[in-house]
Design an enzyme around this catalytic site. Structure first.
Site, PDB file in Angstrom:
ATOM      1  N   CYS A 276     -65.963-117.428  37.155  1.00 34.39           N
ATOM      2  CA  CYS A 276     -64.837-116.776  37.826  1.00 34.39           C
ATOM      3  C   CYS A 276     -63.886-117.862  38.317  1.00 34.39           C
ATOM      4  O   CYS A 276     -64.334-118.872  38.863  1.00 34.39           O
ATOM      5  CB  CYS A 276     -65.359-115.960  39.005  1.00 34.39           C
ATOM      6  SG  CYS A 276     -64.068-115.145  39.965  1.00 34.39           S
ATOM      7  N   LEU A 277     -62.592-117.642  38.141  1.00 33.12           N
ATOM      8  CA  LEU A 277     -61.608-118.644  38.580  1.00 33.12           C
ATOM      9  C   LEU A 277     -61.636-118.845  40.096  1.00 33.12           C
ATOM     10  O   LEU A 277     -61.177-119.870  40.590  1.00 33.12           O
ATOM     11  CB  LEU A 277     -60.200-118.240  38.122  1.00 33.12           C
ATOM     12  CG  LEU A 277     -59.972-118.269  36.604  1.00 33.12           C
ATOM     13  CD1 LEU A 277     -58.578-117.749  36.268  1.00 33.12           C
ATOM     14  CD2 LEU A 277     -60.166-119.667  36.041  1.00 33.12           C
TER      15      LEU A 277
ATOM     16  N   GLY B  81     -59.437-113.695  32.546  1.00 28.88           N
ATOM     17  CA  GLY B  81     -59.043-112.549  33.352  1.00 28.88           C
ATOM     18  C   GLY B  81     -58.678-112.980  34.756  1.00 28.88           C
ATOM     19  O   GLY B  81     -59.106-114.044  35.215  1.00 28.88           O
TER      20      GLY B  81
ATOM     21  N   GLN C 142     -57.281-111.951  43.625  1.00 27.76           N
ATOM     22  CA  GLN C 142     -57.407-113.400  43.409  1.00 27.76           C
ATOM     23  C   GLN C 142     -56.102-114.150  43.652  1.00 27.76           C
ATOM     24  O   GLN C 142     -56.100-115.377  43.741  1.00 27.76           O
ATOM     25  CB  GLN C 142     -57.913-113.696  41.989  1.00 27.76           C
ATOM     26  CG  GLN C 142     -59.341-113.210  41.756  1.00 27.76           C
ATOM     27  CD  GLN C 142     -59.813-113.565  40.373  1.00 27.76           C
ATOM     28  OE1 GLN C 142     -59.548-112.859  39.422  1.00 27.76           O
ATOM     29  NE2 GLN C 142     -60.511-114.678  40.247  1.00 27.76           N
TER      30      GLN C 142
ATOM     31  N   HIS D 237     -65.987-107.380  34.962  1.00 23.82           N
ATOM     32  CA  HIS D 237     -65.802-108.434  35.965  1.00 23.82           C
ATOM     33  C   HIS D 237     -64.512-108.214  36.763  1.00 23.82           C
ATOM     34  O   HIS D 237     -64.511-108.278  37.999  1.00 23.82           O
ATOM     35  CB  HIS D 237     -65.782-109.791  35.250  1.00 23.82           C
ATOM     36  CG  HIS D 237     -65.573-110.970  36.136  1.00 23.82           C
ATOM     37  ND1 HIS D 237     -66.524-111.959  36.302  1.00 23.82           N
ATOM     38  CD2 HIS D 237     -64.522-111.337  36.917  1.00 23.82           C
ATOM     39  CE1 HIS D 237     -66.056-112.863  37.150  1.00 23.82           C
ATOM     40  NE2 HIS D 237     -64.837-112.520  37.529  1.00 23.82           N
ATOM     41  N   GLU D 238     -63.412-107.955  36.049  1.00 20.78           N
ATOM     42  CA  GLU D 238     -62.118-107.815  36.738  1.00 20.78           C
ATOM     43  C   GLU D 238     -62.053-106.530  37.551  1.00 20.78           C
ATOM     44  O   GLU D 238     -61.501-106.515  38.657  1.00 20.78           O
ATOM     45  CB  GLU D 238     -60.961-107.880  35.728  1.00 20.78           C
ATOM     46  CG  GLU D 238     -60.857-109.188  34.950  1.00 20.78           C
ATOM     47  CD  GLU D 238     -60.965-110.440  35.801  1.00 20.78           C
ATOM     48  OE1 GLU D 238     -60.497-110.454  36.957  1.00 20.78           O
ATOM     49  OE2 GLU D 238     -61.548-111.429  35.314  1.00 20.78           O
TER      50      GLU D 238
ATOM     51  N   HIS E 253     -63.718-106.894  40.827  1.00 21.37           N
ATOM     52  CA  HIS E 253     -62.892-107.603  41.821  1.00 21.37           C
ATOM     53  C   HIS E 253     -62.095-106.620  42.688  1.00 21.37           C
ATOM     54  O   HIS E 253     -61.833-106.886  43.860  1.00 21.37           O
ATOM     55  CB  HIS E 253     -61.878-108.525  41.124  1.00 21.37           C
ATOM     56  CG  HIS E 253     -62.364-109.924  40.899  1.00 21.37           C
ATOM     57  ND1 HIS E 253     -62.722-110.777  41.931  1.00 21.37           N
ATOM     58  CD2 HIS E 253     -62.523-110.639  39.759  1.00 21.37           C
ATOM     59  CE1 HIS E 253     -63.088-111.949  41.421  1.00 21.37           C
ATOM     60  NE2 HIS E 253     -62.979-111.889  40.107  1.00 21.37           N
TER      61      HIS E 253
HETATM   62 CO    CO Z   1     -63.426-113.363  38.775  1.00 19.20          CO
END
Ligand code: CO
Length: 149
Positions: free
Chosen positions: A89-90, A46, A51, A131-132, A135
């Site tokens: 998380c990226l 995701g 991000q 999670h997304e 964000h």
């Molecule tokens: Co993330």
């Protein structure tokens, strides 16, 4: 399509509340295409607009069953049943922590054309949805991890 740079933890952009996306134009489509490419190249499941430095309410998710694009997503239902598992998380490289999430969630959103859609996810997909969407309100999974300790 073009790969975008992924913003890393420490950048204020990850802590801001994102604004509602009101236009469903070519610019949005290009950004969504770029986000999908960036997510796949980074081998994530995701990626949310902040991000890549965009303070807008949209994200892309693919837990292995196809790409989902969510514009202005809202969780409208969460299961009582929970799941406890590792999350990463990226934007927070090389780190994983245990986070408790609902086992199943239902999300109302719009697609890239502004049409209303409903997406339901269980297990990893429910985790990715939570999670997304977090964000988009400046919340990172490590906030939940700290809270549950
Ligand atoms: Co993330």
């Amino acid at each position: 399509m073009a790969k975008r740079n992924i913003v890393k933890i420490g950048d204020d952009v990850l802590r801001k509340i994102c604004r509602t996306q009101l236009t469903f134009d070519e610019k949005l489509h290009q950004t969504l295409d770029d986000m999908a490419e960036t997510m796949y190249e980074a081998e994530g499941v995701g990626l949310a607009a902040p991000q890549i430095g965009m303070l807008r309410r949209y994200c892309v998710i693919d837990v292995g069953d196809g790409l989902i694009e969510l514009i202005n997503p809202v969780i409208i239902e969460k299961s009582e049943e929970i799941q406890v598992g590792n999350e990463g998380c990226l934007s927070i490289p090389d780190r994983y922590e245990v986070v408790t999430r609902p086992m199943k969630v239902t999300v109302r959103a719009q697609n890239r054309y502004g049409e209303n859609i409903i997406v339901t996810g269980e297990e990893l997909k429910a985790r990715a949805l939570c999670h997304e969407i977090d964000h988009l309100d400046g919340v990172l999974y490590i906030d939940h991890a700290k809270r549950s300790k």
